[in-house]
Scaffold this motif. Structure first.
Motif, PDB file in Angstrom:
ATOM      1  N   GLY A 186     -54.637  -7.396  16.764  1.00 34.60           N
ATOM      2  CA  GLY A 186     -53.309  -6.945  16.401  1.00 34.60           C
ATOM      3  C   GLY A 186     -52.312  -8.078  16.328  1.00 34.60           C
ATOM      4  N   LEU A 187     -51.020  -7.732  16.272  1.00 33.90           N
ATOM      5  CA  LEU A 187     -49.972  -8.723  16.087  1.00 33.90           C
ATOM      6  C   LEU A 187     -49.199  -9.028  17.353  1.00 33.90           C
ATOM      7  N   ASN A 188     -49.434  -8.276  18.416  1.00 34.52           N
ATOM      8  CA  ASN A 188     -48.715  -8.470  19.677  1.00 34.52           C
ATOM      9  C   ASN A 188     -49.547  -9.339  20.614  1.00 34.52           C
ATOM     10  N   LEU A 193     -55.604  -5.714  26.750  1.00 32.42           N
ATOM     11  CA  LEU A 193     -56.865  -5.554  26.042  1.00 32.42           C
ATOM     12  C   LEU A 193     -57.878  -4.782  26.876  1.00 32.42           C
ATOM     13  N   LYS A 194     -58.874  -4.256  26.178  1.00 37.46           N
ATOM     14  CA  LYS A 194     -59.990  -3.567  26.825  1.00 37.46           C
ATOM     15  C   LYS A 194     -61.280  -4.013  26.139  1.00 37.46           C
ATOM     16  N   PRO A 195     -62.394  -3.961  26.813  1.00 34.53           N
ATOM     17  CA  PRO A 195     -63.668  -4.300  26.150  1.00 34.53           C
ATOM     18  C   PRO A 195     -63.987  -3.271  25.067  1.00 34.53           C
ATOM     19  N   PRO A 205     -56.979  -4.232  21.691  1.00 34.39           N
ATOM     20  CA  PRO A 205     -55.858  -3.585  22.384  1.00 34.39           C
ATOM     21  C   PRO A 205     -56.290  -2.240  22.981  1.00 34.39           C
ATOM     22  N   GLU A 206     -55.800  -1.956  24.162  1.00 31.69           N
ATOM     23  CA  GLU A 206     -56.333  -0.815  24.908  1.00 31.69           C
ATOM     24  C   GLU A 206     -56.022   0.533  24.265  1.00 31.69           C
ATOM     25  N   TRP A 207     -55.035   0.598  23.392  1.00 30.97           N
ATOM     26  CA  TRP A 207     -54.731   1.886  22.738  1.00 30.97           C
ATOM     27  C   TRP A 207     -55.446   2.037  21.383  1.00 30.97           C
ATOM     28  N   PRO A 353     -56.584   0.664  14.832  1.00 30.49           N
ATOM     29  CA  PRO A 353     -55.259   0.942  15.409  1.00 30.49           C
ATOM     30  C   PRO A 353     -54.629   2.170  14.759  1.00 30.49           C
ATOM     31  N   PRO A 354     -53.522   2.640  15.294  1.00 31.53           N
ATOM     32  CA  PRO A 354     -52.796   3.736  14.639  1.00 31.53           C
ATOM     33  C   PRO A 354     -52.389   3.343  13.214  1.00 31.53           C
TER      34      PRO A 354
END
Length: 414
Positions: A186-188, A193-195, A205-207, A353-354
């Protein structure tokens, strides 16, 4: 001067111990083993013997089947060549370096083509035709001075060209790195983070969701070829029919090189992909190439089309898959004849991602890849200008339009 006064045509038979040589436009006349190493390919050796082959000595020139396109090549090796080739041997005292440049100038090649009208691939330029093109023949010391001058100056230009090519390679690598980071992290930069659970994705990213193409598409379809009407380029109302040759680094597919009549589509003889489909080359040397079409289109059997569902946008999916070439080659077992069939294509896993974040990432990547493309195009222009400068310098030197004697004097003084 008439070429017959400078060069003789040699028909000296090859010896049993002679090494087979290849006439190449890039490296001159070199042993076939070196040619195979350079080009990473095999050539057919004369296993039945060298009875009809012609002997070549170091310093000879060889007229090959491609000389009418790229000039005449000089050999630095002893060996033998195909009987289809013409071997030229200097009769007068000459500087081979001078003629190595002269016989590959654009002016010489154009004159050679003018006396060999009708020649096509697979035919040779005869000694008689070669002899119709007068050659500049300066005094031997001046030939040597010209060759030395061109060796030095072209080496400088070649070094600059190589720098630009390295820059283009670095920009290509940078482009892939930018895409890979954006579609997996992502851009942030501060995102938690998550595996992902997938080796080639790493942490995400975790979401974000981690999903296969199967879960991100309504279907995966393989292209087809119409049974009756051959693809063509002359239909006023033609339907795009993509092949691997239509794919480039640009993800948005432009007009296809070939097309099919709209009537063929209406008759149901062709598989049609809806607008915003993502196309992936699934076999061959360009396996893994990706593009997307904003309009309905079709393709041949070497291409799979992925129709995205509500989870992903076509442009985000295209960016995500564009950096998965290595993954596709692994899944396709590319060590043999790699094939990404529909099932294997569905197995590719991406980070999702969303939708709003996908749109942000796509806008960012559009801008960054456009910037990198502009830099790469600038480097390409620089290469073209340098190559034009190189050709002009050689032409001017070998025809006496520039005086290199001062250079020779400076070299001797040094």
């Amino acid at each position: 001067m008439n070429p017959r006064r400078i060069f003789s045509q040699e028909r000296e038979p090859a010896q049993a111990t002679d090494e087979q040589l290849s006439a190449t436009q890039k490296s001159g006349v070199i042993p076939q083993r070196l040619y195979m190493e350079q080009e990473d390919q095999k050539v057919v050796l004369a296993l039945a013997g060298l009875d009809n082959f012609k002997r070549v000595r170091a310093g000879d020139f060889v007229i090959s089947l491609r000389s009418f396109q790229g000039g005449i090549e000089r050999s630095s090796y002893d060996g033998c060549v195909s009987p289809a080739y013409t071997v030229l041997r200097p009769k007068l005292k000459t500087d081979g370096g001078y003629f190595r440049y002269l016989l590959k100038t654009d002016e010489f090649i154009l004159k050679l083509q003018s006396v060999t009208s009708g020649i096509r691939d697979g035919r040779n330029v005869s000694y008689e035709q070669f002899a119709l093109v007068p050659l500049c023949f300066p005094p031997l010391p001046e030939q040597t001075a010209i060759a030395a001058f061109l060796d030095r100056e072209t080496a400088k230009i070649d070094a600059l060209v190589e720098e630009q090519r390295r820059l283009i390679d670095l920009l290509r690598e940078k482009r892939q790195a930018v895409i890979s980071h954006a579609v997996t992290r992502g851009l942030n930069p501060a995102a938690k983070l998550k595996p992902s659970g997938v080796d080639w994705l790493g942490d995400v990213p975790e979401w974000w969701e981690v999903a296969s193409v199967r879960r991100c598409s309504t279907r995966v379809v393989t292209g087809s070829t119409p049974s009756n009407d051959a693809p063509n380029t002359e239909q006023d109302e033609a339907f795009a029919w993509y092949t691997p040759g239509d794919f480039s680094e640009e993800l948005l597919l432009s007009a296809s090189a070939r097309s099919v009549p709209s009537s063929t589509v209406l008759a149901g003889e062709l598989r049609v992909f809806p607008s915003n489909s993502v196309l992936v080359v699934s076999i061959g040397a360009t396996l893994g190439k990706v593009g997307y079409s904003e309009v309905a289109c079709s393709a041949n059997q070497q291409i799979n089309a992925i129709v995205p569902n509500e989870k992903v946008t076509a442009r985000f999916l295209a960016y995500s898959l564009s950096e998965k070439t290595a993954v596709m080659r692994f899944l396709s077992n590319a060590s043999t004849i790699g094939i990404m069939n529909q099932e294997k294509t569905k197995e590719i896993v991406i980070a999702v991602p969303p939708i709003r974040e996908q749109d942000d990432i796509v806008r960012y990547l559009d801008q960054r890849t456009s910037e990198l493309k502009a830099l790469s195009e600038t480097a390409e222009v620089a290469i073209t200008l340098l190559q034009e400068r190189r050709a002009a310098l050689i032409s001017a030197a070998v025809t006496g339009k520039i005086d290199v004697r001062d250079f020779a004097a400076e070299t001797e003084a040094a």
